[in-house]
Design a protein around this motif. Sequence first.
Motif, PDB file in Angstrom:
ATOM      1  N   LEU A   1       0.842  -1.188   0.000  1.00 53.14           N
ATOM      2  CA  LEU A   1       0.000   0.000   0.000  1.00 53.14           C
ATOM      3  C   LEU A   1       0.885   1.249   0.000  1.00 53.14           C
ATOM      4  N   SER A   2       0.514   2.233  -0.777  1.00 53.17           N
ATOM      5  CA  SER A   2       1.226   3.505  -0.780  1.00 53.17           C
ATOM      6  C   SER A   2       0.637   4.401   0.302  1.00 53.17           C
ATOM      7  N   PRO A   3       1.357   5.462   0.715  1.00 53.23           N
ATOM      8  CA  PRO A   3       0.766   6.410   1.665  1.00 53.23           C
ATOM      9  C   PRO A   3      -0.555   6.984   1.174  1.00 53.23           C
ATOM     10  N   ALA A   4      -0.662   7.248  -0.131  1.00 53.06           N
ATOM     11  CA  ALA A   4      -1.916   7.779  -0.669  1.00 53.06           C
ATOM     12  C   ALA A   4      -3.061   6.785  -0.490  1.00 53.06           C
ATOM     13  N   GLU A   5      -2.773   5.493  -0.654  1.00 51.77           N
ATOM     14  CA  GLU A   5      -3.821   4.483  -0.484  1.00 51.77           C
ATOM     15  C   GLU A   5      -4.215   4.341   0.982  1.00 51.77           C
ATOM     16  N   ILE A   6      -3.257   4.442   1.886  1.00 48.07           N
ATOM     17  CA  ILE A   6      -3.576   4.391   3.315  1.00 48.07           C
ATOM     18  C   ILE A   6      -4.458   5.574   3.691  1.00 48.07           C
ATOM     19  N   LYS A   7      -4.173   6.748   3.128  1.00 47.57           N
ATOM     20  CA  LYS A   7      -5.021   7.914   3.367  1.00 47.57           C
ATOM     21  C   LYS A   7      -6.453   7.630   2.930  1.00 47.57           C
ATOM     22  N   GLU A   8      -6.631   7.016   1.750  1.00 44.59           N
ATOM     23  CA  GLU A   8      -7.973   6.730   1.270  1.00 44.59           C
ATOM     24  C   GLU A   8      -8.700   5.739   2.169  1.00 44.59           C
ATOM     25  N   VAL A   9      -7.971   4.768   2.706  1.00 45.76           N
ATOM     26  CA  VAL A   9      -8.581   3.812   3.644  1.00 45.76           C
ATOM     27  C   VAL A   9      -9.120   4.550   4.861  1.00 45.76           C
ATOM     28  N   LEU A  10      -8.334   5.470   5.405  1.00 43.96           N
ATOM     29  CA  LEU A  10      -8.761   6.191   6.606  1.00 43.96           C
ATOM     30  C   LEU A  10      -9.874   7.195   6.294  1.00 43.96           C
ATOM     31  N   MET A  11      -9.881   7.792   5.089  1.00 45.95           N
ATOM     32  CA  MET A  11     -10.987   8.654   4.689  1.00 45.95           C
ATOM     33  C   MET A  11     -12.291   7.854   4.639  1.00 45.95           C
TER      34      MET A  11
ATOM     35  N   ALA B   1      -6.634   7.988  14.070  1.00 49.07           N
ATOM     36  CA  ALA B   1      -5.920   7.057  13.192  1.00 49.07           C
ATOM     37  C   ALA B   1      -5.006   7.805  12.228  1.00 49.07           C
ATOM     38  N   PHE B   2      -5.479   8.946  11.723  1.00 44.57           N
ATOM     39  CA  PHE B   2      -4.640   9.754  10.834  1.00 44.57           C
ATOM     40  C   PHE B   2      -3.363  10.192  11.536  1.00 44.57           C
ATOM     41  N   ALA B   3      -3.470  10.596  12.797  1.00 45.17           N
ATOM     42  CA  ALA B   3      -2.285  11.037  13.538  1.00 45.17           C
ATOM     43  C   ALA B   3      -1.271   9.901  13.684  1.00 45.17           C
ATOM     44  N   VAL B   4      -1.772   8.709  13.995  1.00 41.96           N
ATOM     45  CA  VAL B   4      -0.879   7.554  14.136  1.00 41.96           C
ATOM     46  C   VAL B   4      -0.243   7.197  12.794  1.00 41.96           C
ATOM     47  N   ALA B   5      -1.056   7.099  11.742  1.00 41.53           N
ATOM     48  CA  ALA B   5      -0.546   6.704  10.426  1.00 41.53           C
ATOM     49  C   ALA B   5       0.427   7.742   9.874  1.00 41.53           C
ATOM     50  N   GLN B   6       0.128   9.032  10.084  1.00 42.01           N
ATOM     51  CA  GLN B   6       1.034  10.070   9.601  1.00 42.01           C
ATOM     52  C   GLN B   6       2.417   9.929  10.222  1.00 42.01           C
ATOM     53  N   ARG B   7       2.459   9.690  11.523  1.00 44.02           N
ATOM     54  CA  ARG B   7       3.751   9.534  12.198  1.00 44.02           C
ATOM     55  C   ARG B   7       4.524   8.338  11.654  1.00 44.02           C
ATOM     56  N   VAL B   8       3.841   7.222  11.492  1.00 41.87           N
ATOM     57  CA  VAL B   8       4.509   6.009  11.010  1.00 41.87           C
ATOM     58  C   VAL B   8       5.006   6.203   9.583  1.00 41.87           C
ATOM     59  N   ILE B   9       4.190   6.784   8.731  1.00 40.40           N
ATOM     60  CA  ILE B   9       4.587   6.977   7.327  1.00 40.40           C
ATOM     61  C   ILE B   9       5.787   7.901   7.235  1.00 40.40           C
ATOM     62  N   GLN B  10       5.804   8.958   8.039  1.00 44.11           N
ATOM     63  CA  GLN B  10       6.964   9.854   8.030  1.00 44.11           C
ATOM     64  C   GLN B  10       8.227   9.129   8.464  1.00 44.11           C
ATOM     65  N   GLU B  11       8.101   8.284   9.481  1.00 42.31           N
ATOM     66  CA  GLU B  11       9.262   7.514   9.955  1.00 42.31           C
ATOM     67  C   GLU B  11       9.752   6.525   8.902  1.00 42.31           C
ATOM     68  N   GLU B  12       8.808   5.848   8.272  1.00 44.90           N
ATOM     69  CA  GLU B  12       9.165   4.748   7.371  1.00 44.90           C
ATOM     70  C   GLU B  12       9.662   5.235   6.011  1.00 44.90           C
ATOM     71  N   THR B  13       9.239   6.418   5.585  1.00 46.71           N
ATOM     72  CA  THR B  13       9.605   6.873   4.247  1.00 46.71           C
ATOM     73  C   THR B  13      10.625   7.996   4.271  1.00 46.71           C
ATOM     74  N   ALA B  14      11.132   8.351   5.446  1.00 42.65           N
ATOM     75  CA  ALA B  14      12.152   9.404   5.534  1.00 42.65           C
ATOM     76  C   ALA B  14      13.474   8.888   4.993  1.00 42.65           C
ATOM     77  N   PRO B  15      14.309   9.765   4.431  1.00 41.67           N
ATOM     78  CA  PRO B  15      15.642   9.362   3.944  1.00 41.67           C
ATOM     79  C   PRO B  15      16.455   8.709   5.056  1.00 41.67           C
ATOM     80  N   ARG B  16      17.210   7.672   4.684  1.00 41.31           N
ATOM     81  CA  ARG B  16      18.035   6.946   5.658  1.00 41.31           C
ATOM     82  C   ARG B  16      19.462   6.870   5.180  1.00 41.31           C
TER      83      ARG B  16
END
Length: 417
Positions: free
Chosen positions: A378-388, A402-417
């Motif tokens: 699932l892409s972040p955009a698709e996760i957004k649609e699920v929560l909408m 749920a948006f607050a939790v998912a936003q935090r996780v997506i930022q952590e998981e997709t940030a440059p490493r």
Amino acid sequence: MTLQHRFDGPEDAPVLVLGPSLGTTWHMWDRQVPELTRQWRVLRYDLPGHGGAPAEPATATAELADRLLATLDGLGIDSFGYAGCSIGGAIGTQLALRAPHRVASLALISTSARYGTPDEWRQRGVIVRANGLGQIAHGAPERWFADAFRATQGAIVEWAVQMVRTTDPGCYIAACEAMAAHDLRDELARIAVPALVIGGAEDPVTPPADARVLVAGIPDARLAVVPGASHLVPVEQPAAVTDLLVRHFGTAWAGPQVLVPVPVPVAEPVAAPVSVAAPTAPEPAAPAGEVRPDPYDAGMKVRREVLGDAHVDRAGAGADEFTEDFQEFITRYAWGEIWTREGLDRRTRSVITLTALASRGHYDELAFHTRAALRNGLSPAEIKEVLMHTAVYCGVPAANSAFAVAQRVIQEETAPR
């Protein structure tokens, strides 16, 4: 399916196949071709979605090996030598296991029996799905080239970055899945092909220790470590690699190979695969007296693939006499009985799970299942649609949290490493 390819060299010479690294094209072998074509007819190929090749993803190195064999069948090539770099080397080991009678000799460059951890490769797929290939392309030179090379060969470094940028993202993600699943450590002893293993002394991706594992496991193998080279050794040290390949294939290849046309059966048209599996009929009940297999092992495999080794290891390490039965219970029944069923694919199961957890306010579980959803495609955009969608049918307050939790996780998981 077959692979995009090109030939160089005399038509009547024995065939030597060169396999590329992930994110590269057949041009990574350009500086070996003039010397190799003195003795061999060189066939180079591109991975799916690389170098303009058709974007037909493959999620297993064995599948890529089968596509290469189908390509060679179509060309009437029965016996050949093979040299591959990184994932190209992984394909070579699969060829030696699946068609040993066809592989005359083998060279494995920057290759490993197991590439890092599955989590690392699946995390890379998450980043590409969220951000595209720009970040991966920017970091490629550090993974591929030694410091001294990067400092003096700016044009080649930029060429490497552009190769990655122009790769199809879906095919790159599929190749990451193939690397995550590749593990031939227990099968190396079955490789009966003479093998040369080449490693870069400064390679952080497949260090010399990985090369030594291959040499120790393959019965007829020898090792060459190239000083001052990192991962893309044929590009960094073209003369050294060319010399090693000429000597290896010139001595380990027993005589000229005869090209024997292989009959190709006419295949019936096959429908394109779809992402969601069709519902399957219930399995027939086991005959009386037959013991049903314990789903625990299958459950643990899926649990690790979906949640990641680090999460599962933490859960196991934190279990004690009070909680260990519960950990075994969810592995056996939630993961072994439900997540292994064939009626829905993992993407769909992630959609259902996110909806259920958000609606019930289980936000701790929602966090790690958001990570799982990213790993399941699932892409972040698709996760957004699920929560909408969840907000409409399960309530705005639940979706807001749920948006607050998912936003935090997506930022952590997709940030440059």
